[in-house]
Design an enzyme around this catalytic site. Sequence first.
Site, PDB file in Angstrom:
ATOM      1  N   THR A  41      32.482  45.691  38.256  1.00 42.31           N
ATOM      2  CA  THR A  41      31.075  46.051  38.071  1.00 42.31           C
ATOM      3  C   THR A  41      30.577  46.792  39.306  1.00 42.31           C
ATOM      4  OG1 THR A  41      30.661  44.162  36.634  1.00 42.31           O
ATOM      5  CG2 THR A  41      28.752  45.128  37.737  1.00 42.31           C
ATOM      6  N   HIS A 189      36.303  41.329  27.062  1.00 42.79           N
ATOM      7  CA  HIS A 189      36.044  40.472  28.227  1.00 42.79           C
ATOM      8  C   HIS A 189      35.710  39.071  27.732  1.00 42.79           C
ATOM      9  CE1 HIS A 189      35.253  39.212  32.156  1.00 42.79           C
ATOM     10  NE2 HIS A 189      34.246  39.978  32.501  1.00 42.79           N
ATOM     11  N   ASN A 192      35.124  34.947  32.893  1.00 42.90           N
ATOM     12  CA  ASN A 192      34.052  35.009  33.899  1.00 42.90           C
ATOM     13  C   ASN A 192      32.670  34.581  33.411  1.00 42.90           C
ATOM     14  OD1 ASN A 192      36.133  35.990  35.399  1.00 42.90           O
ATOM     15  ND2 ASN A 192      35.274  38.016  35.746  1.00 42.90           N
ATOM     16  N   TYR A 194      31.013  35.144  30.494  1.00 41.14           N
ATOM     17  CA  TYR A 194      30.214  35.979  29.603  1.00 41.14           C
ATOM     18  C   TYR A 194      30.383  35.500  28.144  1.00 41.14           C
ATOM     19  CZ  TYR A 194      29.645  38.517  33.898  1.00 41.14           C
ATOM     20  OH  TYR A 194      29.348  38.829  35.191  1.00 41.14           O
TER      21      TYR A 194
END
Length: 367
Positions: A41, A189, A192, A194
């Site tokens: 990011t 994804h 982490n 999310y």
Amino acid sequence: MPSQEVRRIVTRPLAADSPLLQPLTVGTLQTANRIWMAPLTRNRADTDGTPNELQAEYYAQRAGAGLIISEGSQPSAIGQGYPNTPGVHNDAQQAGWKRIAEAVHAKGSKIVIQLMHAGRISHPDTVAGQTPVAPSAVRPAGKVFTTGGEQEFPTPRELATDEVPGVVAEYADAARRAVAAGIDGIELHAANGYLLHQFLADGINQRTDNYGGSAENRARFVVEVAKATADAIGADRVGIRISPGNTFNDISEDDLTVYETLTSQLAELGLAYLHVLAEADDPIVGKLRALWPNTYVLNTGFGVESDRDQFERLIADGAVDAVTVGRKFIANPDLVRRWTEDAELNEADDTTFYGGDAKGYTDYPAL
């Protein structure tokens, strides 16, 4: 005076036949080497989520990577977690990704977009006043960065059962847009903390429908998203990232058997690769390797320094097929060359990681 022992650190360039430098077939892709760029990011997209020319330059600079995995990019407006992250859900964003694909391909590399729905890791200020969504209405601890600065996380809204297919469809549509833009594929994804990870995590997912409770139920949403994206663009263009037991973003997981359930079901879909974020000696790395028939990729995580020689041994031993590197690619656009020649590395300036302009983004020197 007693003599003092002098320790000399012996370094070496990589041999031409180093496992790290060998090509690899990954689904439809042929990667030139097995040193891949991890998703990072950087918050440099336009305010409306459109990827811009600066990002095209950034990714093209790092085209020495066997494969570039893009920063997390939202498949829908409600999926955005932070300011200035790119989206993949409208025509302008698709055109922006086309510029990036062309820039990377012109340098001879491949790129996939990581589709990241942030779920509860967001704020109404970031998603046009909407309440972020999640598998359950469980507020994460801590604060989130918004255009107005750091703010407390709100309590998310639980997705209704009949809303879930619509979210699945958003992932599939974003995957189609990515491929239409010339991007080589997508990575889901599911790590982490999310949205996909939130469904997997028994400490966060408190649902009582078919998407909560047992390991199979908690894996269901992720499998449905993977199947929908595979149906949309071909399973051999789809990868997925997971981070078993990772507590980032206030994730709580006690039952890690969900990852064995998930991996077994995803293996049946024929996805291109499984990308695991874990320390190399974590037993789960070997467990999942045994269940996964295709390309197996390791990232050793936020707090562990990427070790070139360790990675070389892991690939040589067959523990993994490729590795992803994050921070070192931020500061060293030509990291593969530097690792090959055993050249000195630039140091990353962490004050420029998130947001800003070219400083700390496209101004790191190559050899």
